[in-house]
Design a protein around this motif. Sequence first.
Motif, PDB file in Angstrom:
ATOM      1  N   ASP A  57       0.832  -1.198   0.000  1.00 17.00           N
ATOM      2  CA  ASP A  57       0.000   0.000   0.000  1.00 17.00           C
ATOM      3  C   ASP A  57       0.870   1.252   0.000  1.00 17.00           C
ATOM      4  N   ASP A  58       0.241   2.406   0.086  1.00 15.31           N
ATOM      5  CA  ASP A  58       0.971   3.663  -0.037  1.00 15.31           C
ATOM      6  C   ASP A  58       1.981   3.869   1.099  1.00 15.31           C
ATOM      7  N   HIS A  78       1.272   8.800  -3.998  1.00 12.74           N
ATOM      8  CA  HIS A  78      -0.021   8.536  -4.631  1.00 12.74           C
ATOM      9  C   HIS A  78       0.040   8.779  -6.141  1.00 12.74           C
ATOM     10  N   MET A  81       1.841   5.872  -7.726  1.00 10.02           N
ATOM     11  CA  MET A  81       0.989   4.679  -7.778  1.00 10.02           C
ATOM     12  C   MET A  81      -0.036   4.803  -8.894  1.00 10.02           C
ATOM     13  N   TYR A  82      -0.620   5.974  -9.058  1.00 16.44           N
ATOM     14  CA  TYR A  82      -1.585   6.177 -10.134  1.00 16.44           C
ATOM     15  C   TYR A  82      -0.912   6.048 -11.501  1.00 16.44           C
ATOM     16  N   ASN A  88      -6.831   4.209  -8.764  1.00 14.97           N
ATOM     17  CA  ASN A  88      -6.694   4.937  -7.498  1.00 14.97           C
ATOM     18  C   ASN A  88      -6.848   4.007  -6.294  1.00 14.97           C
ATOM     19  N   ARG A  90      -4.476   2.719  -4.682  1.00 11.06           N
ATOM     20  CA  ARG A  90      -3.345   2.953  -3.777  1.00 11.06           C
ATOM     21  C   ARG A  90      -2.730   1.641  -3.297  1.00 11.06           C
TER      22      ARG A  90
END
Length: 206
Positions: A57-58, A78, A81-82, A88, A90
Amino acid sequence: MAGIVASPNPTPFGSLFPGSNGNPFASLLPSSFPPGTPQHIVDAFRYSDKDGNGFIDDQELKAVLSTCNHGFSLRTIHLLMYSFTATNTRLMGPKEFTQMFTSLQQWRDVFEKNDRDRNGKIEFHELQQTFQTLGVNVPTAVLNLLLLKYDRSGKSLALDYDKFIECCITVKGLTNKFKENESAATGLATFSYESFLLSVLPFVVA
């Protein structure tokens, strides 16, 4: 008419960030490491994947990158990741992590190459040169606006590495979105209202 237009001779750095095609609300599918992935990238991902579910995860991504000379704010995380998952969620899997990690190694080289005075920051002419390297000619007024937006101090009109990456992801990502809808290299694009919002908002709300 002034605008963001593609350079006639873009360099390979123009593909450092992939296009963010697809539905930003879609789920991220499981993936695996590409053949030949360096062991240190595999180890970094597996160390971060604490629950062993094949995703990080983020917060986990932020933590592992900080140990690899890539200290980023959560907003930059973020955006990364996008850019590499086109969602979205994340979350990031092994394939996307490998692509991102390799890209960031190249981006560190871009930053250091264009930081000509070696002060650890990218200033106006250095940023202009960076975008030309990316194959994008950004108008002077837009460059000034970007420096005002992303300069952490609000005074020096210069970008540290974190803000440099955030700025480049945003400009390159929006340029990609524009070019997807551009008519025959005219510098003009047509969007529906929904398409426009879905193109822009992921970069705004990251």
